[in-house]
Design a protein around this motif. Structure first.
Motif, short mmCIF file in Angstrom:
data_model
loop_
_atom_site.label_atom_id
_atom_site.label_comp_id
_atom_site.label_asym_id
_atom_site.label_seq_id
_atom_site.Cartn_x
_atom_site.Cartn_y
_atom_site.Cartn_z
N TYR A 376 0.85 -1.19 0.00
CA TYR A 376 0.00 0.00 0.00
C TYR A 376 0.89 1.24 0.00
CZ TYR A 376 -4.38 2.50 0.88
OH TYR A 376 -5.50 3.29 0.76
N ALA A 378 0.25 5.78 0.28
CA ALA A 378 -0.70 6.88 0.48
C ALA A 378 0.09 8.19 0.50
CB ALA A 378 -1.50 6.70 1.76
N TYR A 402 -6.09 4.02 5.66
CA TYR A 402 -5.23 5.18 5.95
C TYR A 402 -6.11 6.39 6.28
CZ TYR A 402 -6.04 7.99 1.73
OH TYR A 402 -6.60 8.78 0.76
#
Length: 656
Positions: A376, A378, A402
């Motif tokens: 992942y 972000a 998140y």
């Protein structure tokens, strides 16, 4: 040795007692030979029971007390003339020929000792071909009218154990010529059941080892319990040495599997634990929700990958100062020289990141290589965070969530704030936060406000269940997770002037930074419990990470003359005591594209088993990023090889 009519001579072994004498033996053998040449019906059957002296022959010659059999046995071979070639009454059809062949094969497998003539898997042809002529004797039974192959009592157990294991070459030797098919089936016309004596092969059998149970024979069809050394051989042949790139090593269960077996559940082509059919039928699929042992994230699966229940995590923070230029090589940053193994998980947080965030992630993937995938990533303005994990472990991660917090609302560009990513790995929940606090030498109170706002406003977790809700607090996000790592540019400075700091640094302090750390603002605030309550920090043995001249190892030489400080930090907190162990805490001095040096920490974290109520990510990762990074890695390697090849082929000429 063959006779004139083309049939091989038959060797008849007669056993006599030492107390009888050789004269009586020769006379009786001659009588028996005459009886064997007698024809019955269409001359295709040996009629032995019609001999008048057969009863006395059996009583006088072969029936001695059992205690005298072993010590008094002697073997003498006689070769009577074989019967003449049988004459077939009529031509047989194809169906009848095939039936006769099947009948012949079944007769060859019958147990001659059984008076009922029932079929047996231990065939007589096999015993004849495997047993040497000197270790058997022929007994004539007048009641049954058949020849029995009696094995010597002193025969080794090796011949008895391997009666059902005939190799292909032995089967060919023991086959009967097709011309004698009618002769072997002669019992249909006569009604008496007789058996031929042992057939001596035309050529000697191939030499046999002391144990004919070779490795090929043992593993060709099944695992035989008689071969006690099979397990030892298989372990030395197929055992896999455990190896791993991480601190948590993947260990094999130690079982060795037979790939050629149809009866066994084991296979050398898989490392998976074999499942018995009865266990699958009786399994309760609710076990994973009620108990941790049967879950996909349970203790059995966890012990399979991490026997010591510890994983290695790399956590790093770097203020990139918004520079477009990226380091050419990140190996020194991601793979320090001290640890022997790479880590299972890599979490990198960036403040004031480069304009091209995708390019930064591709560089990370290229450096980590094909063993890792990006679970992942972000972003919050110029705050970036990327989580990479080993490919083998993506199945044990929950959905990733998140959240972000902005601490400077007026600014149009989100340069100050916090970014948090959380997920559950097996049964342990993780929270990673990267922050950029307010800058300035004396703004300690503002940085404390940034911290308090972050722990209150960061709304995590959202859908992933809390592993221990009784110890959670709604006003502090860090209490809702088992393991928390908070890292970033906290901007805490040293309360000392530039000259004093440089004077301390000039003393060539290799690892002891206590003289500098006694002026650190963050350590003072933590001791007063004003910030990072419950958090710890590993011992600092590296030089201040701020502020350097670009591309240089010297601190700020501009007119501002900023004081070197430990602005970049990595903090950690655990619900359970001693779950997180700091292995190394340092900075990377090889990367000089920013005025900050990257700071990283290596940690060993204890992981607990989980239950099936955790929503899994189903192995999702950024596949496109993975392919681009691996392609670049291969291209770079090919370029290096080409450059090396060009250097070897080049010639330099010196002109004077």
């Amino acid at each position: 040795m063959n006779s004139s009519n083309g049939f091989p001579q038959h060797a008849v072994a007669c056993v006599t007692s030492s107390t009888e004498g050789r004269v009586l033996q020769d006379q009786q053998v001659k009588k028996a030979g005459g009886a064997m040449r007698k024809e019955a019906g269409d001359s295709r059957v040996l009629a032995l029971k019609d001999h008048p002296d057969i009863e006395s022959f059996l009583n006088d010659t072969l029936r001695f007390p059992p205690d005298e059999i072993k010590p008094n046995m002697k073997i003498k071979s006689a070769t009577p003339k074989p019967p003449r070639k049988p004459r077939l009454a009529r031509a047989s059809s194809l169906d009848e020929k095939s039936w006769r062949k099947r009948r012949l094969f079944r007769m060859s497998q019958e147990n001659l000792i059984d008076p009922n003539e029932t079929s047996s898997s231990n065939g007589s042809l096999q015993e004849t071909s495997l047993s040497p002529p000197t270790r058997s004797r022929v007994a004539l039974n007048g009641n049954e009218g058949s020849l029995h192959n009696l094995q010597d009592a002193s025969e080794p157990s090796y011949y008895r154990k391997n009666k059902s294991s005939i190799s292909e070459s032995e089967k060919q030797v023991s086959e009967v010529p097709t011309a004698s098919v009618g002769f072997m089936q002669g019992k249909e016309s006569s009604g008496s059941k007789s058996r031929l004596s042992k057939i001596t092969p035309s050529r000697p059998l191939p030499p046999l080892e002391l144990s004919m149970a070779s490795h090929v024979l043992r593993t060709a069809n099944r695992i035989d319990s008689d071969y006690m050394d099979y397990q030892h051989y298989s372990q030395s042949r197929f055992e896999r040495v455990s190896s791993s790139l991480s601190d948590g090593r993947l260990h094999n269960s130690g079982m060795v599997y037979d790939s050629c077996s149809t009866d066994s559940m084991k296979s050398t082509f898989s490392l998976l634990t074999p499942l018995r059919a009865k266990d699958v039928r009786n399994r309760s699929y609710l076990e994973g929700s009620l108990l941790a042992s049967g879950a996909l994230l349970g203790s059995e699966e966890l012990s399979r990958y991490f026997p010591d229940r510890n994983i290695g995590i790399f956590v790093a923070t770097w203020n990139m100062q918004g520079q477009k230029e990226l380091p050419e090589n990140l190996d020194d940053f991601l793979f320090p020289s001290d640890p022997d193994y790479a880590q299972d998980m890599y979490v990198i947080g960036v403040q004031e990141g480069c304009p091209d965030r995708r390019e930064w992630e591709i560089r990370l993937q290229e450096a980590l290589g094909p063993h890792y995938v990006m679970l992942y990533s972000a972003a919050h303005g110029v705050l970036y965070m990327s989580v990479f994990i080993r490919r083998d472990l993506i199945w044990f991660c929950s959905d990733v969530e998140y959240a972000t917090v902005t601490t400077r609302i007026v600014s149009q560009i989100k340069t100050k704030g916090a970014l948090g990513i959380c997920f559950t790995f097996f049964g342990t929940s993780f929270l990673f936060i990267t922050s950029h606090f307010t800058s300035g030498d004396g703004k300690v109170y503002e940085r404390t406000l940034d911290y308090n706002k972050t722990i209150q406003a960061l709304g995590l977790p959202k859908n992933v269940p809390d592993t221990n809700p009784y110890r959670s607090s709604p006003s502090d996000v860090t209490t809702r997770f088992d393991e928390v790592f908070w890292f970033g540019d906290f901007n805490f400075r040293l309360n000392k002037d530039r000259e004093s700091v440089e004077s301390i640094l000039s003393q060539h302090l290799d690892t002891d930074m206590s003289k500098l750390l006694q002026y650190d603002q963050l350590i003072k605030e933590m001791n007063d419990e004003a910030i990072f309550k419950g958090f710890q920090e590993a011992a600092i043995h590296f030089r201040p990470s701020y502020k350097f001249d670009l591309g240089q190892d010297s601190y700020d030489t501009t007119s501002k003359q900023r004081t070197p400080s430990y602005t970049d930090r990595v903090m950690y907190r655990s619900r359970h005591k001693d779950d997180i162990q700091a292995v190394k805490y340092s900075s990377c001095s090889a990367i000089r594209t920013s005025d900050h040096r990257p700071v990283y920490g290596l940690f060993r974290v204890k992981v607990r088993p989980g239950r099936d109520n955790i929503p899994l990510a189903a192995g999702q990762f950024d596949r496109e990023l993975y392919l681009i990074g691996i392609k670049r890695r291969i291209t770079r390697e090919l370029q290096k090889r080409q450059e090396l090849k060009d250097q070897k082929s080049s010639r330099v000429c010196a002109v004077s």
